[in-house]
Motif scaffolding. Structure first.
Motif, short mmCIF file in Angstrom:
data_model
loop_
_atom_site.label_atom_id
_atom_site.label_comp_id
_atom_site.label_asym_id
_atom_site.label_seq_id
_atom_site.Cartn_x
_atom_site.Cartn_y
_atom_site.Cartn_z
N GLN B 6 0.83 -1.19 0.00
CA GLN B 6 0.00 0.00 0.00
C GLN B 6 0.88 1.25 0.00
O GLN B 6 1.83 1.34 0.79
N THR B 20 -5.64 10.16 -2.63
CA THR B 20 -5.73 8.82 -3.19
C THR B 20 -4.71 7.91 -2.53
O THR B 20 -3.57 8.31 -2.31
N THR B 21 -5.13 6.70 -2.22
CA THR B 21 -4.24 5.67 -1.72
C THR B 21 -4.38 4.45 -2.61
O THR B 21 -5.47 4.18 -3.13
N TYR B 22 -3.25 3.73 -2.78
CA TYR B 22 -3.21 2.63 -3.74
C TYR B 22 -2.77 1.33 -3.08
O TYR B 22 -1.91 1.33 -2.20
N ASN B 24 -1.39 -2.58 -4.23
CA ASN B 24 -0.89 -3.35 -5.36
C ASN B 24 -0.46 -4.73 -4.91
O ASN B 24 0.05 -4.91 -3.80
N ASN B 71 -4.67 -4.62 -8.43
CA ASN B 71 -4.52 -3.35 -7.76
C ASN B 71 -5.87 -2.74 -7.47
O ASN B 71 -6.88 -3.09 -8.08
N SER B 72 -5.86 -1.80 -6.53
CA SER B 72 -7.08 -1.12 -6.12
C SER B 72 -6.72 0.27 -5.64
O SER B 72 -5.57 0.54 -5.26
N SER B 73 -7.69 1.15 -5.66
CA SER B 73 -7.45 2.51 -5.16
C SER B 73 -8.67 3.02 -4.43
O SER B 73 -9.80 2.59 -4.67
N HIS B 75 -10.13 6.85 -3.55
CA HIS B 75 -9.99 8.27 -3.84
C HIS B 75 -11.03 9.05 -3.04
O HIS B 75 -12.20 8.69 -3.05
#
Lengths: 111, 109
Positions: B6, B20-22, B24, B71-73, B75
């Motif tokens: 993350q 935004t945070t991601y 993977n 992956n995901s995000s 926002h």
């Protein structure tokens, strides 16, 4: 509804002492979990129980034991506490691979 | 569990800015969950995504699951002081949920 209840909320131990963290849920969930949370480390799984009568190791099981006493209760035991076990411990429960419901946490300090 | 990374670890934004945070993963994820933890509190479930390319919205929050399910995000549009906290992603595998390390969001008024 109480949801997930953890006791105690705070505890201070000396190195080598033992203690048990208690967790109970009233949602009839099959799965229960113990996580520890340290700054910058996120939530790391210690042990989990996918159903009554079963327990399995997570990412960081060393130094801990668990008991799934019945469907409601899942306890975490430290047999000989070490300073590295200073952390915030969270118990959680779920209906299988769905939303986890967390307790309020138990803050443990080992001196 | 299924390993997820993350980023970023920390984010400071002015109130009203977006965030935004991601998350993977090197492997395909069966699902992704997002949680929010307020300072001094416990994680609280926000949402679960299971379908490739899925997008879900909750008011100012938009959640996406990548087409490859790696992956995901999350926002947040026009952040508010109530958005302060740490946001965690997690994925279920082998009957257990593995979390990313979280993104700690600080709002500058």
């Amino acid at each position: 509804n109480a949801g997930v209840t953890q006791t105690p909320k705070f505890q201070v131990l000396k190195t080598g002492q033992s203690m048990t963290l208690q967790c109970a849920q009233d949602m009839n969930h099959n799965s229960m979990y113990w996580y520890r949370q340290d700054p910058g480390m996120g939530l790391r799984l210690i042990y989990y129980s996918a159903s009554e009568g079963t327990t399995d190791k997570g990412e960081v099981p060393n130094g801990y034991n668990v008991s799934r006493l019945n469907k409601r209760e899942f306890s975490l035991r430290l047999e000989s506490a070490a300073p590295s076990q200073t952390s915030v411990y969270f118990c959680a429960s779920s209906w299988g691979p769905g939303e986890l419901f967390f307790g309020e946490g138990s803050r443990l300090t080992v001196l | 569990g299924q390993q997820v990374m993350q980023i970023p670890q920390y984010q400071h934004v002015q109130e009203g800015e977006d965030f935004t945070t991601y998350c993977n993963s090197s492997t395909t994820l069966s699902n992704i969950q997002w949680y929010k933890q307020r300072p001094g509190g416990h994680p609280v479930f926000l949402i679960q995504l299971v379908k490739s390319g899925e997008v879900k919205k909750q008011k100012r929050l938009t959640f996406q699951f990548g087409e490859a399910k790696k992956n995901s995000s999350l926002h947040i549009t026009a952040t508010q002081t109530t958005d302060v906290g740490t946001y965690f992603c997690g994925s279920f595998g082998n009957e257990k949920l593995t979390f990313g390390t979280g993104t700690r969001l600080t709002i500058i008024p």
